[in-house]
Design a protein around this motif. Sequence first.
Motif, PDB file in Angstrom:
ATOM      1  N   LEU A 126      90.026  55.175 -72.998  1.00  0.00           N
ATOM      2  CA  LEU A 126      90.173  53.968 -73.819  1.00  0.00           C
ATOM      3  C   LEU A 126      91.491  53.950 -74.583  1.00  0.00           C
ATOM      4  O   LEU A 126      91.695  53.095 -75.450  1.00  0.00           O
ATOM      5  N   TYR A 127      92.404  54.884 -74.258  1.00  0.00           N
ATOM      6  CA  TYR A 127      93.634  54.969 -75.038  1.00  0.00           C
ATOM      7  C   TYR A 127      94.475  53.702 -74.912  1.00  0.00           C
ATOM      8  O   TYR A 127      95.107  53.273 -75.876  1.00  0.00           O
ATOM      9  N   SER A 128      94.471  53.081 -73.738  1.00  0.00           N
ATOM     10  CA  SER A 128      95.247  51.851 -73.586  1.00  0.00           C
ATOM     11  C   SER A 128      94.682  50.727 -74.460  1.00  0.00           C
ATOM     12  O   SER A 128      95.409  49.800 -74.824  1.00  0.00           O
ATOM     13  N   GLU A 129      93.400  50.818 -74.809  1.00  0.00           N
ATOM     14  CA  GLU A 129      92.773  49.794 -75.643  1.00  0.00           C
ATOM     15  C   GLU A 129      93.008  50.047 -77.128  1.00  0.00           C
ATOM     16  O   GLU A 129      93.224  49.111 -77.899  1.00  0.00           O
ATOM     17  N   TYR A 130      92.988  51.308 -77.528  1.00  0.00           N
ATOM     18  CA  TYR A 130      93.048  51.626 -78.953  1.00  0.00           C
ATOM     19  C   TYR A 130      94.278  52.432 -79.384  1.00  0.00           C
ATOM     20  O   TYR A 130      94.631  52.451 -80.563  1.00  0.00           O
ATOM     21  N   GLY A 131      94.916  53.123 -78.448  1.00  0.00           N
ATOM     22  CA  GLY A 131      95.886  54.144 -78.828  1.00  0.00           C
ATOM     23  C   GLY A 131      97.145  53.669 -79.504  1.00  0.00           C
ATOM     24  O   GLY A 131      97.791  54.432 -80.222  1.00  0.00           O
ATOM     25  N   GLY A 132      97.552  52.416 -79.291  1.00  0.00           N
ATOM     26  CA  GLY A 132      98.818  51.964 -79.849  1.00  0.00           C
ATOM     27  C   GLY A 132      98.765  51.505 -81.283  1.00  0.00           C
ATOM     28  O   GLY A 132      99.795  51.221 -81.885  1.00  0.00           O
ATOM     29  N   GLU A 133      97.571  51.425 -81.852  1.00  0.00           N
ATOM     30  CA  GLU A 133      97.419  50.934 -83.230  1.00  0.00           C
ATOM     31  C   GLU A 133      97.593  52.061 -84.250  1.00  0.00           C
ATOM     32  O   GLU A 133      97.363  53.234 -83.963  1.00  0.00           O
ATOM     33  N   ASP A 134      97.985  51.685 -85.445  1.00  0.00           N
ATOM     34  CA  ASP A 134      98.048  52.598 -86.583  1.00  0.00           C
ATOM     35  C   ASP A 134      96.831  52.306 -87.453  1.00  0.00           C
ATOM     36  O   ASP A 134      96.711  51.233 -88.041  1.00  0.00           O
ATOM     37  N   TYR A 135      95.898  53.256 -87.518  1.00  0.00           N
ATOM     38  CA  TYR A 135      94.654  53.045 -88.272  1.00  0.00           C
ATOM     39  C   TYR A 135      94.675  53.721 -89.640  1.00  0.00           C
ATOM     40  O   TYR A 135      93.713  53.618 -90.387  1.00  0.00           O
ATOM     41  N   ALA A 283      99.829  53.486 -70.050  1.00  0.00           N
ATOM     42  CA  ALA A 283      98.696  53.603 -69.127  1.00  0.00           C
ATOM     43  C   ALA A 283      98.519  52.363 -68.259  1.00  0.00           C
ATOM     44  O   ALA A 283      97.770  52.398 -67.280  1.00  0.00           O
ATOM     45  N   ARG A 284      99.231  51.274 -68.559  1.00  0.00           N
ATOM     46  CA  ARG A 284      99.085  50.038 -67.795  1.00  0.00           C
ATOM     47  C   ARG A 284     100.144  49.897 -66.700  1.00  0.00           C
ATOM     48  O   ARG A 284     100.204  48.874 -66.022  1.00  0.00           O
ATOM     49  N   TYR A 285     100.964  50.923 -66.508  1.00  0.00           N
ATOM     50  CA  TYR A 285     102.088  50.794 -65.579  1.00  0.00           C
ATOM     51  C   TYR A 285     101.641  50.410 -64.168  1.00  0.00           C
ATOM     52  O   TYR A 285     102.167  49.467 -63.570  1.00  0.00           O
ATOM     53  N   ASP A 286     100.667  51.139 -63.602  1.00  0.00           N
ATOM     54  CA  ASP A 286     100.248  50.867 -62.230  1.00  0.00           C
ATOM     55  C   ASP A 286      99.692  49.454 -62.091  1.00  0.00           C
ATOM     56  O   ASP A 286      99.991  48.745 -61.117  1.00  0.00           O
ATOM     57  N   GLU A 287      98.880  49.052 -63.067  1.00  0.00           N
ATOM     58  CA  GLU A 287      98.282  47.719 -63.054  1.00  0.00           C
ATOM     59  C   GLU A 287      99.358  46.635 -63.081  1.00  0.00           C
ATOM     60  O   GLU A 287      99.299  45.658 -62.308  1.00  0.00           O
TER      61      GLU A 287
END
Length: 347
Positions: A126-135, A283-287
């Motif tokens: 789920l890193y592509s969904e959540y990983g880019g945010e600063d929490y 993580a979205r590169y291939d897509e």
Amino acid sequence: MSSILPTIADVSSWQGGIAWATVKPNVHFAIIRVQDGTYLDNRLADNIKGCEAQGIPYYLYGFYRNGGAVEAARMVSRAKAAGATKQRGYVLDVEVSGQSTANIKSAMATLNASGLDNGLYIANHLYSEYGGEDYGEKWRWIPTYGVNDGRAHTPPKHYCDLWQFTSAGKVPGISGNVDCNALNGNRTLASFTTDAVSGKPTGGDVAGDTTLDLTRSAAELVGDVLAGDAGNGDVRKTKLGSRYGEIQALVNHVLTASASALAQEVIDGEWGNGETRKRAMGARYDEVQEKVNAKLGASPAKTYTVKSGDTLSEIGAELGVSWKDIAANNGISAPYTIYPGQQLVVE
């Protein structure tokens, strides 16, 4: 299993009764489950008592169910009711897709009101969904197992301070399997176990570390963030300086925009080429690249899935491709490390 001991173990009611006196010499610290959403872990009080009686440093975590500040406050209240007085911090365990990032931030802010060393666990898939945010977390925790045989094999591709490397660990004093973890980032073991807890961010820069080169392109800086090179929380803000707002907005865009929209931006030249584009898409590169190829009428790249025991030279010989080209196409540099299950572009 002695080769992984002492370790960092995270435990819950699934482990049953734990002999903490036996566990003590075999762990650096423990992470104890408080709850799963509204469910109270029925071993919480026993595990807290065991760690405090044996002087084992410990953190407390809750499997997060999108309850925001209310859920976080419940975790803190339950920990206190169970007798916690020496916990070093709390952890939000985010493993369910579709959660509100605003709620996660609200939950973390509630935990941070404790002034403790609070962390965030993000499921690797789920890193592509959540990983880019600063929490606002002080440290980040990611699981990747590879071969799940109780030993450490496949580190996360994204920056983290703690790496959960198996769910099949063995620790004397704990019956059956247990999750085991290792340090993976810039933080020292002492920062988790013995240093004073101040409530201030502790992850990120170490001696000699510097801010990023902010004269580079936005695409390169986005790649730094998604690769974990910019850290999290206040560390990221410091490293990105005056460009923080710009770059964080682009990171959020990469994580949430449609693949088709990102593909058109790639075609328009907004995300660079080669390794710069790969890092910027994360993580979205291939897509996204698949959409780019479709828009341009190009044939999709051929790929090869790495098997146990493979080497680049053997793969190249089998496919009739230079192993150096495979390394270059996939951003692999010395010592040319590959791992089972890895998808390699081979043309």
